[in-house]
Design a protein around this motif. Structure first.
Motif, PDB file in Angstrom:
ATOM      1  N   VAL A 139       0.819  -1.211   0.000  1.00  0.00           N
ATOM      2  CA  VAL A 139       0.000   0.000   0.000  1.00  0.00           C
ATOM      3  C   VAL A 139       0.854   1.264   0.000  1.00  0.00           C
ATOM      4  O   VAL A 139       0.563   2.217  -0.748  1.00  0.00           O
ATOM      5  CB  VAL A 139      -0.953  -0.003   1.215  1.00  0.00           C
ATOM      6  N   GLY A 142       2.574   1.766  -3.376  1.00  0.00           N
ATOM      7  CA  GLY A 142       1.515   1.829  -4.376  1.00  0.00           C
ATOM      8  C   GLY A 142       0.723   3.125  -4.284  1.00  0.00           C
ATOM      9  O   GLY A 142       0.386   3.738  -5.298  1.00  0.00           O
ATOM     10  N   LEU A 143       0.417   3.560  -3.065  1.00  0.00           N
ATOM     11  CA  LEU A 143      -0.346   4.794  -2.876  1.00  0.00           C
ATOM     12  C   LEU A 143       0.471   6.011  -3.304  1.00  0.00           C
ATOM     13  O   LEU A 143      -0.057   6.925  -3.950  1.00  0.00           O
ATOM     14  CB  LEU A 143      -0.761   4.923  -1.414  1.00  0.00           C
ATOM     15  N   PHE A 146       0.489   6.066  -7.022  1.00  0.00           N
ATOM     16  CA  PHE A 146      -0.815   6.451  -7.561  1.00  0.00           C
ATOM     17  C   PHE A 146      -1.005   7.967  -7.482  1.00  0.00           C
ATOM     18  O   PHE A 146      -1.426   8.600  -8.459  1.00  0.00           O
ATOM     19  CB  PHE A 146      -1.935   5.745  -6.792  1.00  0.00           C
ATOM     20  N   ILE A 147      -0.706   8.559  -6.327  1.00  0.00           N
ATOM     21  CA  ILE A 147      -0.886  10.003  -6.164  1.00  0.00           C
ATOM     22  C   ILE A 147       0.050  10.769  -7.090  1.00  0.00           C
ATOM     23  O   ILE A 147      -0.356  11.710  -7.794  1.00  0.00           O
ATOM     24  CB  ILE A 147      -0.663  10.401  -4.693  1.00  0.00           C
ATOM     25  N   TRP A 150      -0.987  10.127 -10.783  1.00  0.00           N
ATOM     26  CA  TRP A 150      -2.275  10.741 -11.125  1.00  0.00           C
ATOM     27  C   TRP A 150      -2.073  12.187 -11.585  1.00  0.00           C
ATOM     28  O   TRP A 150      -2.607  12.614 -12.619  1.00  0.00           O
ATOM     29  CB  TRP A 150      -3.201  10.687  -9.926  1.00  0.00           C
ATOM     30  N   VAL A 263       1.981   1.993 -10.911  1.00  0.00           N
ATOM     31  CA  VAL A 263       1.616   1.509  -9.579  1.00  0.00           C
ATOM     32  C   VAL A 263       2.060   0.063  -9.389  1.00  0.00           C
ATOM     33  O   VAL A 263       2.599  -0.304  -8.335  1.00  0.00           O
ATOM     34  CB  VAL A 263       0.092   1.653  -9.360  1.00  0.00           C
TER      35      VAL A 263
END
Length: 386
Positions: A139, A142-143, A146-147, A150, A263
């Protein structure tokens, strides 16, 4: 269905590489535990741990190849994802020390007691459970990916600009984790680990198990990466790499494609970091250093970008050479590393595997498979000679 999809994606070279990794996962620990130290085939524990570290680096290089080799995203910040996975594992290992630490506090790690922390920070809760720590290994990187992805991909940041901001990201994390008030051990990081899942982390059996798990996870990651790049989605990845504007014009959401593979790659890097920490015994902010991420690019380039197997070979060869070279000429290693990258760029732009792969398996067809000449064609040389 998923298993069949993955198995269909394996070609001969990938299958051989996976078979070698599986064999290594069993034979090296067996040699360490079953054979006497006097045997020529015995692998010492320190050497097995060193090879285990190389395999974690190979997994990190494979993660980078997935985004750089197949999607054209040159990330100079993959060391950040590696370090975040390592810190997640380190936090679990620190919680396992309990009252056996220097200060004997059953809840607070030693560095928190030394810094006069009164209670455990909220973000340390749950790390006394192995399953939660493993979840955070995925997490946390990966988080972050992702942020970051994005905003970067929606803004259509590409090329060298994207590389620069990925490096800025990992440098910002380096400065943050150096602070003592962050709650991650500051400059010293996390160390002095005792147990993992109740087993002594220094025991030969535990070391052998960690090595075997690392090799097997690398084989699984190679299998998964092969499935991704050989699928229809993989063709879109290559399209984004080679002609992003045309791929976007065809109707594909390029930012979503990039975000997904970014990710997935970050999670793979986090797993590599989690496997690295218990075998090395320490994790500190130095793992966020931008130079570490640049080295990963060199491993991938040396082995062969967009080959999957190449980055694994490059990581093992370069780090093996680093171990030998720094022992003999420690002050010249960085010059040697820079020279290696320049030499590969000039003389082996496709890397080791990318250069030799087209020549492997190229065999002459048997005579029975060659087309037979007709009587008219066979008589032409004779008539010409007359």
């Amino acid at each position: 269905m998923i298993t069949a999809f993955i198995l269909r994606s394996l070609d001969r070279r990938i299958s051989i590489a996976i078979a070698i990794l599986i064999a290594v996962a069993f034979l090296v620990p067996l040699s360490n535990l079953a054979l006497p130290e006097t045997s020529a085939l015995h692998v010492p524990t320190y050497l097995m741990s060193l090879f285990g570290k190389y395999l974690t680096y190979a997994l990190l290089a494979l993660a980078l190849d997935l985004v750089w080799g197949y999607c054209g995203i040159l990330s100079l910040g993959h060391g950040a994802f590696f370090a975040l996975g390592g810190y997640a594992m380190g936090m679990y290992l620190m919680r396992q020390i309990g009252s056996r630490g220097t200060y004997g506090n059953p809840i607070l790690p030693d560095f928190m007691v030394f810094l006069n922390w009164k209670e455990l920070p909220w973000f340390w809760y749950g790390f006394d459970q192995f399953w939660f720590a493993m979840l955070m290994v995925l997490v946390a990187p990966g988080l972050l990916a992702f942020i970051f992805g994005w905003f970067a991909f929606r803004s259509r940041v590409n090329g060298v600009y994207l590389s620069i901001i990925t490096q800025a990201m990992t440098y910002a994390l380096l400065l943050a984790f150096f602070r003592n008030d962050m709650g991650f051990g500051g400059n010293n990081g996390l160390t002095d680990f005792k147990d993992i899942l109740g087993f002594n982390i220094q025991a030969d059996g535990t070391r052998a198990t960690l090595f075997a798990v690392t090799a097997l996870i690398l084989a699984l990651a190679l299998m998964l990466s092969s499935a991704i790049v050989r699928s229809k989605f993989g063709k879109v990845l290559v399209g984004v790499r080679d002609a992003e504007s045309r791929t976007r014009f065809l109707g594909y959401r390029v930012e979503h494609v990039k975000l997904f593979v970014f990710v997935v790659s970050a999670m793979m890097a986090g797993i590599a970091g989690a496997l690295y920490v218990p075998q090395i015994g320490i994790i500190n902010p130095g793992e966020f250093a931008p130079a570490n991420s640049i080295e990963v690019v060199i491993w991938t380039a040396v082995g062969g970008r967009a080959t999957l197997i190449g980055p694994i070979i490059g990581a093992i060869l370069v780090n093996g050479g680093k171990t030998v070279f720094t022992g003999l000429f420690p002050e010249f290693w960085l010059f040697a590393l820079g020279g290696l990258f320049v030499a590969v760029t000039l003389f082996l732009p496709k890397g080791i595997v990318g250069t030799i792969a087209p020549h492997i398996g190229r065999r002459r067809k048997p005579m029975s498979q060659q087309p037979k000449a007709t009587e008219d064609e066979a008589s032409k040389p004779v008539q010409a000679a007359e």
